[in-house]
Write a protein that holds these residues in place. Structure first.
Motif, PDB file in Angstrom:
ATOM      1  N   PRO A 189      -9.102 -19.061  -9.486  1.00 53.34           N
ATOM      2  CA  PRO A 189      -8.296 -19.274 -10.703  1.00 53.34           C
ATOM      3  C   PRO A 189      -6.927 -18.619 -10.681  1.00 53.34           C
ATOM      4  O   PRO A 189      -6.026 -19.070 -11.370  1.00 53.34           O
ATOM      5  CB  PRO A 189      -9.160 -18.657 -11.816  1.00 53.34           C
ATOM      6  N   VAL A 190      -6.733 -17.549  -9.926  1.00 52.05           N
ATOM      7  CA  VAL A 190      -5.450 -16.834  -9.987  1.00 52.05           C
ATOM      8  C   VAL A 190      -4.698 -16.899  -8.654  1.00 52.05           C
ATOM      9  O   VAL A 190      -3.548 -17.329  -8.604  1.00 52.05           O
ATOM     10  CB  VAL A 190      -5.666 -15.360 -10.420  1.00 52.05           C
ATOM     11  N   LEU A 191      -5.369 -16.499  -7.588  1.00 50.49           N
ATOM     12  CA  LEU A 191      -4.646 -16.397  -6.316  1.00 50.49           C
ATOM     13  C   LEU A 191      -4.348 -17.769  -5.703  1.00 50.49           C
ATOM     14  O   LEU A 191      -3.450 -17.897  -4.880  1.00 50.49           O
ATOM     15  CB  LEU A 191      -5.441 -15.528  -5.320  1.00 50.49           C
ATOM     16  N   GLN A 192      -5.091 -18.781  -6.117  1.00 50.82           N
ATOM     17  CA  GLN A 192      -4.821 -20.108  -5.553  1.00 50.82           C
ATOM     18  C   GLN A 192      -3.931 -20.950  -6.457  1.00 50.82           C
ATOM     19  O   GLN A 192      -3.738 -22.132  -6.191  1.00 50.82           O
ATOM     20  CB  GLN A 192      -6.143 -20.880  -5.320  1.00 50.82           C
ATOM     21  N   LEU A 193      -3.411 -20.353  -7.514  1.00 46.95           N
ATOM     22  CA  LEU A 193      -2.537 -21.106  -8.423  1.00 46.95           C
ATOM     23  C   LEU A 193      -1.254 -21.484  -7.696  1.00 46.95           C
ATOM     24  O   LEU A 193      -0.545 -20.603  -7.218  1.00 46.95           O
ATOM     25  CB  LEU A 193      -2.133 -20.210  -9.599  1.00 46.95           C
ATOM     26  N   SER A 194      -0.941 -22.741  -7.645  1.00 44.02           N
ATOM     27  CA  SER A 194       0.305 -23.068  -6.946  1.00 44.02           C
ATOM     28  C   SER A 194       1.467 -22.745  -7.879  1.00 44.02           C
ATOM     29  O   SER A 194       1.355 -22.830  -9.104  1.00 44.02           O
ATOM     30  CB  SER A 194       0.296 -24.531  -6.482  1.00 44.02           C
ATOM     31  N   GLY A 195       2.578 -22.298  -7.281  1.00 42.36           N
ATOM     32  CA  GLY A 195       3.716 -21.895  -8.100  1.00 42.36           C
ATOM     33  C   GLY A 195       3.663 -20.427  -8.508  1.00 42.36           C
ATOM     34  O   GLY A 195       4.464 -19.980  -9.321  1.00 42.36           O
ATOM     35  N   MET A 196       2.702 -19.678  -7.957  1.00 43.16           N
ATOM     36  CA  MET A 196       2.640 -18.239  -8.233  1.00 43.16           C
ATOM     37  C   MET A 196       2.734 -17.470  -6.931  1.00 43.16           C
ATOM     38  O   MET A 196       2.088 -17.812  -5.944  1.00 43.16           O
ATOM     39  CB  MET A 196       1.297 -17.859  -8.889  1.00 43.16           C
ATOM     40  N   ARG A 197       3.544 -16.436  -6.932  1.00 39.00           N
ATOM     41  CA  ARG A 197       3.546 -15.501  -5.797  1.00 39.00           C
ATOM     42  C   ARG A 197       3.126 -14.158  -6.356  1.00 39.00           C
ATOM     43  O   ARG A 197       3.841 -13.560  -7.167  1.00 39.00           O
ATOM     44  CB  ARG A 197       4.947 -15.427  -5.195  1.00 39.00           C
ATOM     45  N   TRP A 198       1.946 -13.715  -5.990  1.00 36.81           N
ATOM     46  CA  TRP A 198       1.444 -12.431  -6.483  1.00 36.81           C
ATOM     47  C   TRP A 198       1.776 -11.316  -5.505  1.00 36.81           C
ATOM     48  O   TRP A 198       1.765 -11.530  -4.290  1.00 36.81           O
ATOM     49  CB  TRP A 198      -0.078 -12.477  -6.670  1.00 36.81           C
ATOM     50  N   VAL A 199       2.052 -10.152  -6.063  1.00 36.20           N
ATOM     51  CA  VAL A 199       2.216  -8.956  -5.229  1.00 36.20           C
ATOM     52  C   VAL A 199       1.153  -7.957  -5.688  1.00 36.20           C
ATOM     53  O   VAL A 199       1.142  -7.549  -6.857  1.00 36.20           O
ATOM     54  CB  VAL A 199       3.628  -8.341  -5.356  1.00 36.20           C
ATOM     55  N   LEU A 200       0.259  -7.605  -4.784  1.00 39.78           N
ATOM     56  CA  LEU A 200      -0.835  -6.685  -5.126  1.00 39.78           C
ATOM     57  C   LEU A 200      -0.464  -5.282  -4.672  1.00 39.78           C
ATOM     58  O   LEU A 200      -0.075  -5.088  -3.519  1.00 39.78           O
ATOM     59  CB  LEU A 200      -2.118  -7.115  -4.414  1.00 39.78           C
ATOM     60  N   CYS A 201      -0.582  -4.325  -5.587  1.00 38.06           N
ATOM     61  CA  CYS A 201      -0.212  -2.951  -5.238  1.00 38.06           C
ATOM     62  C   CYS A 201      -1.431  -2.036  -5.346  1.00 38.06           C
ATOM     63  O   CYS A 201      -2.211  -2.157  -6.292  1.00 38.06           O
ATOM     64  CB  CYS A 201       0.838  -2.406  -6.205  1.00 38.06           C
ATOM     65  N   GLY A 202      -1.543  -1.124  -4.413  1.00 41.94           N
ATOM     66  CA  GLY A 202      -2.659  -0.182  -4.484  1.00 41.94           C
ATOM     67  C   GLY A 202      -2.353   1.091  -3.732  1.00 41.94           C
ATOM     68  O   GLY A 202      -1.490   1.120  -2.852  1.00 41.94           O
ATOM     69  N   ALA A 203      -3.079   2.126  -4.105  1.00 41.39           N
ATOM     70  CA  ALA A 203      -2.892   3.436  -3.466  1.00 41.39           C
ATOM     71  C   ALA A 203      -4.194   3.849  -2.793  1.00 41.39           C
ATOM     72  O   ALA A 203      -5.216   3.187  -2.929  1.00 41.39           O
ATOM     73  CB  ALA A 203      -2.495   4.462  -4.519  1.00 41.39           C
ATOM     74  N   GLU A 223       0.865  -1.178   0.000  1.00 44.48           N
ATOM     75  CA  GLU A 223       0.000   0.000   0.000  1.00 44.48           C
ATOM     76  C   GLU A 223       0.903   1.230   0.000  1.00 44.48           C
ATOM     77  O   GLU A 223       1.842   1.310   0.792  1.00 44.48           O
ATOM     78  CB  GLU A 223      -0.869  -0.033   1.271  1.00 44.48           C
ATOM     79  N   GLY A 224       0.638   2.154  -0.885  1.00 42.75           N
ATOM     80  CA  GLY A 224       1.463   3.361  -0.897  1.00 42.75           C
ATOM     81  C   GLY A 224       0.960   4.349  -1.916  1.00 42.75           C
ATOM     82  O   GLY A 224       0.309   3.958  -2.886  1.00 42.75           O
ATOM     83  N   PRO A 225       1.240   5.637  -1.721  1.00 44.86           N
ATOM     84  CA  PRO A 225       0.720   6.663  -2.626  1.00 44.86           C
ATOM     85  C   PRO A 225       1.144   6.435  -4.081  1.00 44.86           C
ATOM     86  O   PRO A 225       2.143   5.763  -4.334  1.00 44.86           O
ATOM     87  CB  PRO A 225       1.343   7.966  -2.107  1.00 44.86           C
TER      88      PRO A 225
END
Ligand SMILES: Nc1ncnc2c1ncn2[C@@H]1O[C@H](COP(=O)(O)OP(=O)(O)OP(=O)(O)O)[C@@H](O)[C@H]1O
Ligand SMILES: [Mg+2]
Length: 435
Positions: A219-233, A53-55
Motif C-alpha cells: 500500500p505505501v512503498l509500491q505507490l507509483s509517484g512516491m519516493r520515500w526516504v527511510l531514516c533510522g539510527a 542510516e545515521g546516529p
C-alpha cells in the motif's frame, strides 16, 4: 519585548526542529554538500526508495527536507524535467501499520493542496482543490476515525454521496483516489512526492521494523509517484535494507556521519546571521562555545543545540547584555561542567559498570551485543547485565533481543556523554567551589 528580540534575534537561533524544506532550510544546512549530492542523485535517478542510516540527532531528517527542496528548485530552474515535491512533515513510524498507512495517505492528500500552484504551473494533471478538501473533510478521513481492515481497504465506511462521482467516502475509495491522483500528476519517470519515513529505531527491533515495512510494502512503498526516504539510527535502517523481501524496493543505505568539526563554526554563524534582526545582536552561545559543546555531546547536533538553548533560557536577557563575549563563553563552559557534575553525582554504579561506560565511549559510543569480548566480558549475558544498569540511569539506550546480533543497538545517550565528560575530565571534586 521577548527574550530573543532583546538579544537582537527574531526568534531562537538554537531551535532543535529539523530544518525546513525551503530556501531557509537550504541556507541553514551546512557541511552536507556531498551527502546532499548523493541523496539527490538517489532521489532523481534511482528506482528504489532511499535509506539513510545515521546516529540520532545527526541531521538525517534535515538533510532529506533540504534535498527535496533542492530537487524542486532544479525543476523550477529548468535543470531537470522531473518534478519532485516534499510532503509537509516527516511521517513518524508507528507499530500499528494500518494507522501508519492512513497517516501516509492523509499526508499525500495534503501535499496535493500544498503544491496546488506548483503542479498547475508545471502543467501537471492535479486533482481539483475542492475534491481534495471534500475528501479531507469527509467523515471517514476527518479526525481520522478510520475503520481500516486490510491495507487496500475493503470494509470502511461508505457515504451515500460521492466525492468525485466515482468513489464514495470509504478508506478504499480514498486510497484508490489518491493512487489515481499520483499516477496522473507523476506519470512514470516524471518525478513524484518525496516523503520521509522517520525514526525506524522507534520500532526497537529489526524484526519489528522488517515486519512493519513488509506490511506497508504494497500500500505505501509500491505507490507509483512516491519516493520515500527511510531514516533510522542504531543500525536498524541498515539491517532492514538488507532484508531479501525488501531488497528490490529499498536502496543500499547512505551512511550519515556527524557534520565534520571544521563546519561547526559556520553552521552556528549561519543560524546567528539568519535569525539576527540587529547588527548588535548578542549570542548566548557563540560559534566557538558551540564547538566545545559539540565535542562534549559527541557530535550530536540536536543535543548540542538543546544545551545551548537551555543555557540561554535559564537566564534573563540582562545576563547577556551586561557581559562581554569572553565572560559569556566562560559562563557557558562553567554551566556545562556543572550540569555534567550534577548528572555524575546522581549515578551510583559498580566500578565494572563505570568501566563499561568509559570503554564504550572509547569505542565510539555505540556497539552491538556481540562485541562483549572487546569489553572484557566472557559472554553476552554479563555485558547485558551492565548495559541494563547503564540504562537504568539513562546513560545508554539499547534494543533488547534484536535478532540481528551485529546491529550496533547499544548507544550512549546525551546524559551518558555528559557523565562521561565529568568523569574523563575529573570535574567532580569532593569540595565544590562555593559549597
Ligand atoms: N547540516 C546541518 N546544518 C545545520 N543544522 C543542522 C544540520 N543538520 C541538522 N541540523 C540541525 O540539527 C538538529 C537535528 O537535526 P535532525 O532532526 O535533522 O536530525 P536527525 O538525524 O533526523 O535526528 P533523529 O535521529 O533524532 O531523528 C536540528 O535542529 C537541525 O536543524
Ligand atoms: Mg529525524
Amino acid at each position: 519585548m521577548s527574550f530573543w528580540s532583546e538579544l537582537g534575534f527574531g526568534s531562537n537561533p538554537y531551535i532543535v526542529k529539523p530544518l525546513p524544506s525551503s530556501a531557509d532550510g537550504r541556507e541553514l544546512l551546512v557541511g552536507r554538500d556531498s551527502d546532499l549530492k548523493s541523496l539527490l542523485r538517489k532521489i532523481e535517478e534511482g528506482d528504489t526508495h532511499v535509506v539513510l542510516e545515521g546516529p540520532n540527532g545527526v541531521g538525517k531528517t534535515s538533510l532529506v527536507a533540504v534535498a527535496a527542496w533542492v530537487a524542486s528548485e532544479r525543476f523550477r530552474n529548468r535543470q531537470t524535467s522531473q518534478l519532485y515535491l516534499p510532503l509537509a512533515e516527516p511521517l513518524q513510524i508507528k507499530e500499528d501499520s494500518s494507522e501508519f498507512i492512513s497517516d501516509c495517505y492523509f499526508a499525500i492528500a495534503r501535499a496535493f493542496l500544498d503544491h496546488e500552484e506548483t503542479l498547475k504551473r508545471a502543467d501537471r494533471k492535479a486533482p481539483k482543490t475542492r475534491d481534495v478538501k471534500t475528501w479531507l473533510e469527509s467523515p471517514v478521513i476527518k479526525g481520522r476515525g478510520l475503520s481500516i481492515s486490510t491495507p487496500f481497504g475493503g470494509g470502511g465506511l461508505t457515504a451515500s454521496s460521492a466525492a468525485n462521482g466515482s468513489a464514495g467516502f470509504s478508506n478504499a475509495g480514498f486510497r484508490t483516489t489518491i493512487r489515481g491522483w499520483l499516477r496522473d500528476a507523476f506519470p512514470e519517470g516524471t518525478g513524484g512526492l518525496v516523503g520521509v519515513i522517520d525514526n525506524l529505531e522507534l520500532l526497537e527491533t529489526s524484526d519489528a521494523a522488517r515486519r512493519l515495512l513488509e506490511e506497508i510494502r504494497d500500500p505505501v512503498l509500491q505507490l507509483s509517484g512516491m519516493r520515500w526516504v527511510l531514516c533510522g539510527a542504531r543500525g536498524i535502517a541498515r539491517s532492514v535494507a538488507a532484508t531479501p523481501r525488501l531488497n528490490g524496493v529499498l536502496s543500499d543505505p547512505i551512511e550519515i556521519t556527524p557534520v565534520a568539526h571544521q563546519f561547526i563554526p559556520r553552521l552556528i554563524e549561519a543560524r546567528l546571521e539568519h535569525y539576527s534582526i540587529r547588527s548588535t545582536s548578542k549570542a548566548p552561545v557563540s560559534a566557538s562555545s558551540f564547538e566545545r559543546v559539540y565535542e562534549v555531546s559527541h557530535r550530536n547536533l540536536r543535543d548540542s543545540l538543546r544545551h545551548a538553548q537551555s543555557f540561554a533560557s535559564d537566564r534573563e536577557s540582562e545576563f547577556f547584555l551586561e557581559r562581554e563575549e569572553g565572560q559569556i563563553a566562560d559562563a557557558f563552559i562553567r554551566w556545562l561542567e556543572d550540569l555534567a557534575i550534577k548528572h555524575e553525582a546522581s549515578v551510583k554504579m559498580q566500578p565494572r559498570t563505570w568501566k563499561l561506560l568509559e570503554d564504550l565511549a572509547a569505542f565510539g559510543g555505540t556497539c552491538s551485543p556481540s562485541d562483549f569480548d572487546q569489553f572484557g566480558f566472557n559472554d553476552r549475558a554479563h555485558m547485558r547485565k551492565n548495559v541494563v544498569e547503564l540504562e537504568r540511569y539513562s546513560l545508554v539506550t539499547s534494543s533488547k533481543d534484536d535478532d540481528d546480533q551485529r546491529r550496533r543497538s547499544i548507544e550512549t545517550t546525551s546524559k551518558g556523554w555528559l557523565v562521561y565528560y565529568a568523569r574523563a575530565k575529573g570535574l567532580s571534586s569532593p569540595v565544590l567551589p562555593g559549597v
